[in-house]
Scaffold this motif. Structure first.
Motif, mmCIF file in Angstrom:
data_model
loop_
_atom_site.group_PDB
_atom_site.id
_atom_site.type_symbol
_atom_site.label_atom_id
_atom_site.label_comp_id
_atom_site.label_asym_id
_atom_site.label_seq_id
_atom_site.Cartn_x
_atom_site.Cartn_y
_atom_site.Cartn_z
ATOM 1 N N UNK A 224 -17.514 -42.973 -56.237
ATOM 2 C CA UNK A 224 -18.226 -42.096 -55.294
ATOM 3 C C UNK A 224 -18.907 -42.931 -54.214
ATOM 4 N N UNK A 225 -19.527 -44.030 -54.613
ATOM 5 C CA UNK A 225 -20.228 -44.885 -53.653
ATOM 6 C C UNK A 225 -19.263 -45.456 -52.613
ATOM 7 N N UNK A 226 -18.093 -45.875 -53.065
ATOM 8 C CA UNK A 226 -17.093 -46.414 -52.139
ATOM 9 C C UNK A 226 -16.590 -45.310 -51.208
ATOM 10 N N UNK A 227 -16.351 -44.123 -51.762
ATOM 11 C CA UNK A 227 -15.842 -43.014 -50.951
ATOM 12 C C UNK A 227 -16.868 -42.556 -49.924
ATOM 13 N N UNK A 228 -18.150 -42.524 -50.306
ATOM 14 C CA UNK A 228 -19.194 -42.140 -49.350
ATOM 15 C C UNK A 228 -19.286 -43.164 -48.222
ATOM 16 N N UNK A 229 -19.195 -44.434 -48.573
ATOM 17 C CA UNK A 229 -19.224 -45.479 -47.544
ATOM 18 C C UNK A 229 -18.064 -45.300 -46.567
ATOM 19 N N UNK A 230 -16.900 -44.956 -47.097
ATOM 20 C CA UNK A 230 -15.745 -44.725 -46.240
ATOM 21 C C UNK A 230 -15.960 -43.479 -45.370
ATOM 22 N N UNK A 231 -16.538 -42.437 -45.961
ATOM 23 C CA UNK A 231 -16.797 -41.213 -45.208
ATOM 24 C C UNK A 231 -17.743 -41.469 -44.044
ATOM 25 N N UNK A 232 -18.747 -42.289 -44.264
ATOM 26 C CA UNK A 232 -19.701 -42.589 -43.197
ATOM 27 C C UNK A 232 -19.076 -43.446 -42.100
ATOM 28 N N UNK A 233 -17.976 -44.136 -42.425
ATOM 29 C CA UNK A 233 -17.217 -44.843 -41.390
ATOM 30 C C UNK A 233 -16.366 -43.868 -40.578
ATOM 31 N N UNK A 234 -15.827 -42.861 -41.255
ATOM 32 C CA UNK A 234 -14.909 -41.920 -40.614
ATOM 33 C C UNK A 234 -15.626 -40.813 -39.852
ATOM 34 N N UNK A 235 -16.796 -40.416 -40.321
ATOM 35 C CA UNK A 235 -17.494 -39.257 -39.771
ATOM 36 C C UNK A 235 -18.782 -39.682 -39.082
ATOM 37 N N UNK A 236 -19.254 -38.883 -38.160
ATOM 38 C CA UNK A 236 -20.495 -39.193 -37.425
ATOM 39 C C UNK A 236 -21.741 -38.659 -38.121
ATOM 40 N N UNK A 237 -21.567 -37.915 -39.206
ATOM 41 C CA UNK A 237 -22.706 -37.329 -39.912
ATOM 42 C C UNK A 237 -23.741 -38.374 -40.320
ATOM 43 N N UNK A 238 -24.997 -37.940 -40.366
ATOM 44 C CA UNK A 238 -26.083 -38.838 -40.765
ATOM 45 C C UNK A 238 -26.145 -39.035 -42.280
ATOM 46 N N UNK A 249 -25.254 -34.642 -58.367
ATOM 47 C CA UNK A 249 -24.908 -34.847 -56.962
ATOM 48 C C UNK A 249 -25.196 -36.296 -56.589
ATOM 49 N N UNK A 250 -24.544 -36.736 -55.529
ATOM 50 C CA UNK A 250 -24.747 -38.095 -55.019
ATOM 51 C C UNK A 250 -25.031 -38.013 -53.528
ATOM 52 N N UNK A 251 -26.003 -38.794 -53.083
ATOM 53 C CA UNK A 251 -26.456 -38.752 -51.695
ATOM 54 C C UNK A 251 -26.268 -40.101 -51.032
ATOM 55 N N UNK A 252 -25.600 -40.094 -49.895
ATOM 56 C CA UNK A 252 -25.463 -41.302 -49.097
ATOM 57 C C UNK A 252 -25.994 -41.074 -47.696
ATOM 58 N N UNK A 253 -27.005 -41.839 -47.289
ATOM 59 C CA UNK A 253 -27.562 -41.786 -45.939
ATOM 60 C C UNK A 253 -27.262 -43.099 -45.240
ATOM 61 N N UNK A 254 -27.064 -43.053 -43.965
ATOM 62 C CA UNK A 254 -26.727 -44.270 -43.227
ATOM 63 C C UNK A 254 -27.810 -45.335 -43.408
ATOM 64 N N UNK A 255 -27.346 -46.546 -43.716
ATOM 65 C CA UNK A 255 -28.274 -47.660 -43.863
ATOM 66 C C UNK A 255 -29.006 -47.700 -45.184
ATOM 67 N N UNK A 287 -36.232 -26.395 -44.755
ATOM 68 C CA UNK A 287 -36.933 -25.660 -43.699
ATOM 69 C C UNK A 287 -38.398 -25.445 -44.048
ATOM 70 N N UNK A 288 -38.708 -25.430 -45.346
ATOM 71 C CA UNK A 288 -40.095 -25.285 -45.805
ATOM 72 C C UNK A 288 -40.799 -26.629 -45.909
ATOM 73 N N UNK A 289 -40.189 -27.672 -45.325
ATOM 74 C CA UNK A 289 -40.769 -29.026 -45.258
ATOM 75 C C UNK A 289 -40.804 -29.740 -46.608
ATOM 76 N N UNK A 290 -39.922 -29.356 -47.527
ATOM 77 C CA UNK A 290 -39.798 -30.109 -48.765
ATOM 78 C C UNK A 290 -39.127 -31.442 -48.474
ATOM 79 N N UNK A 291 -39.403 -32.435 -49.308
ATOM 80 C CA UNK A 291 -38.701 -33.708 -49.178
ATOM 81 C C UNK A 291 -37.234 -33.500 -49.522
ATOM 82 N N UNK A 292 -36.381 -34.416 -49.074
ATOM 83 C CA UNK A 292 -34.959 -34.298 -49.369
ATOM 84 C C UNK A 292 -34.717 -34.345 -50.876
#
Length: 492
Positions: A224-238, A249-255, A287-292
């Motif tokens: 999953x970690x490798x695939x997310x890294x690849x996705x962040x290369x392919x897509x502009x999403x944050x 669930x697994x979360x990958x954020x840029x940087x 939208x209710x200002x909860x943390x991610x």
């Protein structure tokens, strides 16, 4: 998510507004009984009893937002047919918390999914739909409607089932609206690539969709970690939030490194619409200002409840509170262990390099002194084992009439505390056998003892451990509590 955090978040949801744009559907469920096979072909005959209709697709996202206490502006497309009128009626009459921003295209049918169900089992699904992208004036009306609906929304959600509403022009309008209003933009899509959504805040594929889009396996955390890294290369999403069913669930954020959020396993009755529930809960919480992190936990909890219900079901606040309470009880029960399982747990903890602590007591009527004592004990170690006297052992120490609460009750209450990692009952007068079996690094007793009076102290020191004396809260003891109750009863 613990109960206090859940209640705090639920209290912030009323009045919170989000917008949802995407493929609106009508879900029709035809229920009946199957008692025979057709003489015309080897197929079951369904004797229809009743049917239900409800909003599906993007409409189900909106329904879940409303059920959780938020308000939602729903942007969708309907046809100029009976099902389109039904969708408008469902929004206007049955879902008052949903603001309907529906665009009519007389040249296409309203997407209708009909499911035939008997004894809780889907027998067949029949889809009526047209998936060609909207164009021309219809597309422009969707774009104008989206801009109106996005005003005042803290989050904009795109629910793209690939039925033609979410065009490149609609995506561009959503990005512009998010930039103008400061709203987050989240995408849940059945598309084979997420590149077309541009610089959104989050995309939410499941593991199979991520695998298809990146051409990489997604079974293990490492994959999953490798695939997310690849996705962040392919897509502009944050960011990429991958739903993985029972694996969490697994979360990958840029940087940032990928993080994995586990989930409590639940019995799956019907997975229809669980992704819609997760999207609604995630977007509304943000939208209710909860943390991610809290928003993800809220989404996991909500979708976990949804899969235990039939159909494209919604989830309400009371059900979430009940789920947390039930999970807490189950978790507490799992912390009560035999001596043998304690040894196995200790071996696992040591393999992780964790520092083991041990304390013991009767803990007959748990009071704030106990809570403070156990919290301090836990601060001196990574994992805290609590030895608790059996009923016979308490009776031998304290006399007839004790314990007030039986062993099961005392053990479960202790196990419910965050500071306690394992509860191990013992039947002897002292816990020395447990101490020798666990071989703790830290042995904790109350400061009303001296170090040389602590049972097991010499043994713990012999293998390099230490003895710590925890503070005692003045006036707090089970004996004192019983005396106060007796005094109150005597006074009438």
């Amino acid at each position: 998510m613990d109960l206090a955090a859940l209640q705090s978040l639920l209290g912030a949801l009323p009045g919170t507004r989000v917008a949802c744009v995407g493929d609106l559907m009508v879900d029709r469920f035809v229920y009946g009984a199957v008692t025979r096979v057709s003489p015309e072909a080897p197929i079951p005959v369904l004797a229809r009893s009743h049917e239900l209709k409800m909003l599906g697709g993007a409409g189900n996202v909106a329904r879940n937002v409303a059920a959780l206490g938020g308000s939602v502006a729903l942007v969708g497309l309907v046809g100029g047919d009976g099902e389109g009128h039904e969708a408008s009626r469902l929004v206007g009459e049955e879902e008052p918390a949903i603001e309907g921003y529906l665009v009519t295209d007389a040249d296409r049918p309203t997407t209708l999914k009909t499911r035939f169900v008997s004894s809780g089992q889907q027998l067949l699904r029949v889809d009526l739909e047209e998936s060609r992208p909207v164009t021309g004036e219809v597309e422009q009306r969707v774009i104008r409607t989206l801009r109106d609906a996005a005003r005042g929304a803290g989050v904009i959600m795109i629910s793209d089932y690939g039925k033609g509403v979410v065009t490149d022009g609609v995506i561009a309008a959503a990005l512009e609206a998010a930039a103008e209003t400061g709203a987050m933009l989240i995408v849940d899509s059945k598309a084979r690539s997420f590149a077309r959504y541009g610089e959104v805040d989050l995309v939410k594929p499941n593991a199979a969709e991520l695998s298809y889009a990146t051409e990489l396996p997604t079974e293990t955390d490492e994959q999953i970690e490798v695939a997310i890294a690849r996705a962040l290369e392919l897509w502009a999403t944050k960011g990429v939030l991958v739903t993985r069913a029972a694996k969490g669930v697994s979360l990958g954020l840029r940087g940032q490194p990928v993080r994995h959020f586990r989930t409590t396993a639940r019995e799956v009755f019907d997975a229809s619409g669980a992704g819609d529930t997760a999207l609604a809960a995630l977007g509304l919480a943000l939208a209710a200002n909860a943390s991610l992190d809290d928003a993800i936990a809220f989404a996991q909890l909500s979708s976990g409840v949804a899969v235990g219900k039939a159909g494209t079901a919604t989830v309400g606040p009371d059900e979430l509170i009940e789920a947390v309470l039930s999970a807490h009880t189950a978790q507490a029960e799992g912390k009560v262990a035999t001596a043998q399982r304690m040894v196995e747990e200790v071996a696992r903890w040591r393999a992780q390099g964790l520092r083991i602590g041990f304390t013991n007591g009767c803990f007959d009527i748990l009071h704030r002194g106990h809570v403070a004592y156990l919290a301090q004990a836990r601060s001196w170690c990574d994992r805290l084992i609590v030895g608790v006297n059996s009923d016979a052992s308490v009776r031998a120490l304290k006399g007839e009439g004790r314990p007030v609460n039986d062993l099961e009750s005392r053990a479960l209450v202790l196990a419910g505390l965050r500071s306690v990692d394992l509860v191990a009952p013992f039947d002897e007068a002292t816990p020395i056998k447990l101490i020798e079996a666990a071989r703790p690094d830290v042995l904790v007793k109350g400061a009303d003892y001296s170090e040389d009076q602590v049972v097991g102290g010499a043994e713990v020191k012999s293998w390099g451990g230490i003895v710590r004396l925890a503070d005692i809260v003045d006036g707090q003891s089970t004996t004192a509590a019983i005396a106060r109750m007796a005094l109150k009863e005597a006074k009438g």
